[in-house]
Motif scaffolding. Structure first.
Motif: not given
Length: 307
Positions: A287-307
């Motif tokens: 769960i922790i691993l794939f939530n982290m992967i989702v966060d990274i994919l989210y940041a890749w799709i939407d650059p605003k998330i990185r901030l």
């Protein structure tokens, strides 16, 4: 992006440690123990058994030794109920089965759900939209505890097309019904999220601008609308993927797959604490691993998330 990934990994590690400590403490706070039964053992015999498994030590010392074995050696210890087997052996037997039908359930749920939801949004208020919404609602109200016996009744008892249970190395005949039963409710949720997200995106200003420029409808959908549409879908896919690959007790019981879900319930009923802890850590890590992967994919799709 690298700093964002490092921050997410830095959050994941202490979260996993907190999960282990909390789970270990809760199991030891529960009344009884793995060797308590209606017919109690003689005190000397019970003391020898507890000494063999290290249960006579203080709880904090047991926890420290357990974390050290898991982190350094990835060793979850011996099973308290199966004297000739370790927790690693039990997980190694059941998890590949669960991973196989869970992976194919995920593929089917995403492929059908995204396609159904996108088609319903593109052809809004058409017969295809009504059909997609109807299928999604029907699949949503049929959980796997209902789908599993219905599938066995129809495809095994009435039609005789598919075997009613077993695994046999994961042959496709034994995969079809577990995959359908496990994927339907997830597919319905993905379709609904995709439909609502794409409807919102298609009514956005940048889509109107793309239409005003004369771009074709397929180009607008694929190049401009699909990527922002997937943002809420990806947020759902992380826990959904873990939910499918970690299996379902209903699927394991009805189809006798031998997956990890049934083992987890059996270990809880028999108070096999080491097996419960091993499976809990495995599920929590996923769960922790794939939530982290989702966060990274989210940041890749939407650059605003990185901030």
């Amino acid at each position: 992006m690298i700093n964002f990934i490092i921050r997410r990994v830095g959050i994941a590690i202490p979260t996993m440690l907190i999960l282990v400590i909390f789970s270990f403490s809760m199991m030891h706070l529960a009344p009884g123990g793995p060797f308590t039964s209606e017919r109690p053992l003689p005190p000397q015999v019970l003391a020898n058994i507890q000494a063999k498994y290290g249960l006579d030590q203080p709880v904090w010392l047991q926890m420290v030794n357990y974390i050290k074995d898991v982190v350094l050696h990835f060793d979850f210890g011996p099973s308290f109920r199966f004297k000739d087997r370790t927790v690693n052996d039990i997980i190694a037997q059941g998890f590949p089965v669960t991973l196989t039908y869970g992976w194919w359930s995920f593929v089917v749920a995403v492929a059908v759900g995204v396609s159904l939801g996108a088609a319903a949004a593109i052809f809004h208020n058409s017969w295809l939209d009504y059909l997609a919404v109807g299928v999604s609602i029907g699949a949503q109200v049929l959980p796997n505890c209902v789908m599993a016996p219905v599938l066995v009744l129809v495809f095994t008892l009435w039609l005789g097309w598919l075997p009613g249970g077993g695994w046999h190395g994961g042959q496709w005949q034994y995969l079809v019904m577990p995959v359908i039963a496990l994927s339907t409710s997830y597919m319905a949720s993905i379709a609904r999220i995709t439909r609502s997200s794409m409807l919102e995106v298609l009514n956005s200003n940048f889509i109107r601008t793309a239409r005003a420029k004369g771009l074709s409808k397929p180009r607008i959908i694929i190049k401009h609308a699909l990527k922002p549409t997937m943002l809420p879908v990806i947020s759902y896919l992380g826990p959904a993927f873990v939910g499918m690959i970690t299996g379902s007790v209903v699927i394991d019981v009805y189809f006798s797959t031998g997956g990890i879900g049934q083992m987890f319930v059996n270990s809880a009923l028999s108070r096999d604490y080491s097996v419960m802890m091993g499976i809990t850590i495995l599920l929590g890590s996923l769960i922790i691993l794939f939530n982290m992967i989702v966060d990274i994919l989210y940041a890749w799709i939407d650059p605003k998330i990185r901030l």
